[in-house]
Design an enzyme around this catalytic site. Structure first.
Site, PDB file in Angstrom:
ATOM      1  N   ASP A  99      47.476  16.929 -32.841  1.00  0.00           N
ATOM      2  CA  ASP A  99      46.400  17.506 -32.265  1.00  0.00           C
ATOM      3  C   ASP A  99      45.513  16.187 -31.827  1.00  0.00           C
ATOM      4  OD1 ASP A  99      44.414  16.755 -34.279  1.00  0.00           O
ATOM      5  OD2 ASP A  99      45.422  18.162 -35.428  1.00  0.00           O
TER       6      ASP A  99
ATOM      7  N   ASP B 278      37.194  24.210 -36.070  1.00  0.00           N
ATOM      8  CA  ASP B 278      37.109  23.211 -36.585  1.00  0.00           C
ATOM      9  C   ASP B 278      35.950  23.166 -37.684  1.00  0.00           C
ATOM     10  OD1 ASP B 278      37.350  20.513 -37.819  1.00  0.00           O
ATOM     11  OD2 ASP B 278      37.298  19.597 -35.884  1.00  0.00           O
TER      12      ASP B 278
ATOM     13  N   GLU C 289      34.063  21.260 -41.083  1.00  0.00           N
ATOM     14  CA  GLU C 289      34.177  20.214 -41.605  1.00  0.00           C
ATOM     15  C   GLU C 289      32.843  19.305 -41.855  1.00  0.00           C
ATOM     16  OE1 GLU C 289      35.896  16.494 -40.031  1.00  0.00           O
ATOM     17  OE2 GLU C 289      36.978  17.797 -38.633  1.00  0.00           O
TER      18      GLU C 289
END
Length: 535
Positions: free
Chosen positions: A64, A155, A157
């Site tokens: 990625d 995503d 985090e």
């Protein structure tokens, strides 16, 4: 991407364990891309992690990337493909304010190199605007319903350093899980598929309060460890594992992923038809011949084949909004009503657009017809089948009718829980059991379309159909000569690429336990109800 490794850092009340990554944002306001609030500048991914080999047992490799990975120049996508990369995720957006300027080119060039590509979005839960954020993402993610576009991921985090935000974005666990659910629901509403969650267990569990509410979504786990790290609450398996960081100071060194399954399973994360569904054939009423994509798809479709083969097989792909597309097995390309419907149908498109969308019409006599979306006209086997198919009829007659034939597909079933192949022992006279170490004749089955979303399994051991004996109260056995409700199963494509089978007769999942015969007794999907579909 700039990744940071934390050896023993306590930040905002959370302990971050060595080897657990955090993805850096890469917006213009990033301020250097630090992993999360409180991380000192200058920390970098270890060289060991950056050059780590793929973990043992994983054969499908991916990467990625984001804008950081263009620091030293363009990504050489053909070289990545030649090096064994099968899939890639590319950052598309962040919040509602940032689009990766390299996304369009990376998405295009990676696909041109034969790599499956998905888009990802760096979440900004602190903005408390999940629906608009999801719309912003999908507006820029270039999602298409084809065989090369993977489901997108979110995503989730730690905030990167320049944001100066707490580890959980300053939200309560209820606020954070509410944000995730609203974002996920909006993406599914837009594209008709569930998005993937990218996260790390050390962030997810404390920040969501160990939420188990998202286990229905595929998972991309981030963990730079020698073996698969513990999974977040709610998941028993992962689709993708990001096992090592890249280093954007080294050309070609990108974040490294593996997929938990084989390549056909990976394709089930793409926009095309699930691999568990058999292909179909179309026999024209005009002349009783099968529609063929002659010369491997180079010639227009015409009804003149006398039997079903590869050139006569098509995957029926859900194109959304009630439309379908036909992907030819001869070349993997989609059938198009060329010239906006003014030319003959031909299988030469790599993506689905207006010209590749059709309405499948079920006629009262059991036949089907195809109406092209581009001009609203019906597909006809022109000239009584002597000419190529074309979408130019305003009504349905004999030339516009086709019989739909499902082409059986030979498969094997390997139990995830037991680790062995499902066998019809004693040439099919004994109940099915998962205890064959290798696949031979007794472990082979034809996957037959039984209609209405169900399939049947015909054993190669005796050419009989597998039945959920006594309405599902007894073990499965291959002893039927015809397909009825007891012989029908609904295939369920799981997020990790495995398949489960729900018996129509009792709506329970086929279960395989060590030393026990298969039986439709499961009320939920776990390892015992998961199978790897082979061919």
């Amino acid at each position: 991407m700039a990744k940071k490794w934390i050896s023993a850092l306590v930040c905002a009340g959370l302990v971050f364990v060595a080897g657990q990554p955090a993805r850096a944002g890469d917006s213009a306001a990033d301020g250097g891309g630090y992993a999360h609030a409180g991380v000192a500048p200058g920390l970098r991914a270890s060289a060991t992690a950056a050059t780590a080999a793929a973990p043992s047992g994983y054969t499908i490799k991916g990467i990625d990337v984001s804008s950081h990975d263009h620091t030293l120049g363009a990504i050489d996508w053909p070289a990545q493909a030649a090096g064994g990369v099968s899939f890639a995720y590319v950052k598309a957006t962040e919040g509602t304010y940032y689009v990766n300027p390299y996304f369009d080119g990376d998405n295009r060039d990676a696909k041109a190199a034969g790599i499956l590509v998905g888009a990802y979005h760096y979440a900004r839960p602190d903005k408390k605007d999940p629906v608009n954020e999801a719309n912003y993402f999908i507006d820029h993610a270039q999602w298409v319903k084809d065989s090369q576009t993977l489901v997108p991921f979110l995503d989730l985090e730690w905030p990167y350093g320049s944001l100066n935000l707490p580890a959980c974005w300053g939200l309560s666990t209820a606020e954070l899980t509410g944000y995730i659910r609203s974002f996920a629901n909006q993406v599914q509403a837009r594209i008709g598929r569930k998005l993937m969650i990218y996260t790390n267990t050390n962030w997810w569990n404390p920040c969501t309060g160990n939420s188990t509410a998202f286990g229905d979504l595929p998972l991309d786990i981030a963990g730079y460890t020698a073996s698969l790290p513990p999974l977040p609450s709610g998941w028993s398996s992962t689709a993708v594992w990001q096992y090592a960081a890249g280093n954007n100071s080294q050309q070609g060194n990108y974040d490294k992923d593996v997929f938990s399954g084989d390549y056909p399973a990976l394709t089930r994360l793409a926009g095309g038809a699930p691999a568990s569904q058999p292909p179909l054939g179309l026999r024209a009423w005009a002349n009783g011949k099968y529609v063929t994509a002659e010369s491997g798809g180079r010639n227009p479709l015409i009804a003149r084949a006398t039997e079903l083969g590869l050139w006569e097989e098509y995957d029926l792909v859900n194109a959304g909004a009630g439309f379908v597309a036909l992907r030819s097995r001869s070349n993997g390309k989609y059938v198009t009503a060329d010239g906006g419907g003014s030319k003959a149908l031909i299988a030469n498109r790599s993506t689905i657009g207006l010209w590749e969308e059709f309405t499948l019409v079920d006629n009262s006599d059991g036949s089907v017809s195809l109406r092209a979306h581009v001009n609203g006209r019906y597909v006809t086997a022109d000239g009584g089948g002597s000419k190529a198919l074309i979408a130019n009829r305003t009504a349905i007659g004999a030339w516009e009718k086709f019989d739909r034939y499902a082409v059986p597909r030979m498969v094997t079933l390997k139990s995830v829980g037991v680790g062995n192949y499902v066998t019809a022992e004693r040439a099919g006279t004994a109940p099915l059991i998962a205890r064959a170490a290798q696949a031979g004749l007794w472990e082979q089955y034809d996957l037959v379309d039984a209609g209405h979303g169900y399939v049947a399994l015909r054993s190669h051991a005796n050419n009989r159909y597998v039945t959920a004996e006594s309405a599902g109260t007894k073990p499965l056995i291959a002893n039927r000569t015809a397909v009825g409700p007891w012989e029908q199963f609904a295939p369920v494509d799981n997020p990790d690429g495995t398949v489960s089978l729900m018996a129509r007769v009792n709506e329970k999942y086929v279960t395989a336990l060590s030393g026990a015969q298969l039986i439709a007794s499961g009320t939920a999907v776990a390892d015992a109800q998961e199978f790897q579909l082979g061919s």
